[in-house]
Design an enzyme around this catalytic site. Structure first.
Site, mmCIF file in Angstrom:
data_model
loop_
_atom_site.group_PDB
_atom_site.id
_atom_site.type_symbol
_atom_site.label_atom_id
_atom_site.label_comp_id
_atom_site.label_asym_id
_atom_site.label_seq_id
_atom_site.Cartn_x
_atom_site.Cartn_y
_atom_site.Cartn_z
ATOM 1 N N CYS A 116 36.053 -52.300 111.531
ATOM 2 C CA CYS A 116 35.870 -51.871 110.140
ATOM 3 C C CYS A 116 37.168 -51.269 109.589
ATOM 4 C CB CYS A 116 34.739 -50.846 110.081
ATOM 5 S SG CYS A 116 34.598 -49.988 108.504
ATOM 6 N N LYS A 122 23.796 -51.787 114.693
ATOM 7 C CA LYS A 122 23.953 -50.344 114.532
ATOM 8 C C LYS A 122 22.745 -49.579 115.065
ATOM 9 C CE LYS A 122 24.718 -51.200 110.220
ATOM 10 N NZ LYS A 122 24.977 -51.184 108.773
ATOM 11 N N VAL A 168 29.297 -47.228 108.297
ATOM 12 C CA VAL A 168 30.319 -46.376 108.895
ATOM 13 C C VAL A 168 31.589 -46.550 108.067
ATOM 14 C CG1 VAL A 168 29.383 -46.372 111.225
ATOM 15 C CG2 VAL A 168 30.870 -48.258 110.532
ATOM 16 N N GLU A 215 31.918 -42.287 103.623
ATOM 17 C CA GLU A 215 32.942 -42.814 102.715
ATOM 18 C C GLU A 215 34.325 -42.350 103.190
ATOM 19 O OE1 GLU A 215 32.560 -45.163 100.302
ATOM 20 O OE2 GLU A 215 30.494 -45.173 101.004
ATOM 21 N N SER A 216 35.167 -43.325 103.505
ATOM 22 C CA SER A 216 36.430 -43.030 104.191
ATOM 23 C C SER A 216 37.354 -42.101 103.411
ATOM 24 C CB SER A 216 37.165 -44.335 104.523
ATOM 25 O OG SER A 216 37.456 -45.075 103.350
#
Length: 200
Positions: free
Chosen positions: A10, A37, A50, A62-63
């Protein structure tokens, strides 16, 4: 200790891994197979995605939100500008990256050549070409200072071959910029075995 639930292929998870390794603090990474998952992912994140960061009773997803929290929690080295105007500009850049570049990624993950995929490749290619003039003069997005902008875009640049995106010769400054990021020890550490083979 912080725990990052991270997809092994990801790009958004890799952003967070990159920040954690830049900070060199205590953390744990739990690899998640995004095609299979575990149930607790949907409990921690109602969108079932993720990356997810857990620290005590705090759960974030949320990155970009995760990365800003890590940067504020562990401010050395600082990845967001201290000046509020520059910080706002970085956030605007990050928003534009999401809208013009990363919003196309889910179409490319299908790994086919339908019209949507071709359009997504073109959108990313055109967006990246527009960044090349900035990087013909600058070492990083903000000049000499490595920042959250560089972390945000790095996973996409690493996956260009994997996504079938070819950059023209006039994007050479962008490719040299990418190599500078890829040579950072934290970036190398952030790669999973599955990500290492994505790039020729």
């Amino acid at each position: 200790m912080m725990v990052l639930y991270s997809g092994t292929i990801c790009p958004f998870s890799q952003r967070c891994r990159f920040v954690l390794f830049e900070k060199w603090m205590d953390f744990e990474i739990k690899d998640i197979d995004i095609l299979n998952k575990p149930n607790d992912i949907s409990i921690m994140n109602p969108y079932g995605k993720v990356p997810i960061l857990v620290e005590r009773d705090l759960v974030l997803y949320e990155s970009n939100i995760i990365n800003e929290y890590i940067d504020e929690r562990f401010p050395h080295p600082q990845l967001m500008p201290s000046d509020p105007i520059m910080r706002a500009r970085v956030r605007l850049f990050l928003y534009n990256f999401e809208k013009t570049l990363f919003s196309n990624i889910h179409k490319l993950e299908k790994r086919n050549d339908d019209i949507d995929t071709i359009e997504a490749r073109n959108n990313i290619q055109n967006g990246l070409i527009q960044l090349a003039p900035i990087l013909s003069k600058n070492k990083f997005m903000l000049g000499d200072d490595f920042s959250m902008l560089d972390i945000s875009i790095a996973p996409l640049l690493w996956r260009l071959d994997y996504y079938g995106i070819n950059l023209p010769k006039n994007a050479a400054p962008l490719q040299k910029y990418a190599e500078r990021i890829f040579s950072r020890q934290a970036y190398i550490e952030s790669l999973t075995p599955a990500e290492k083979i994505m790039r020729r």
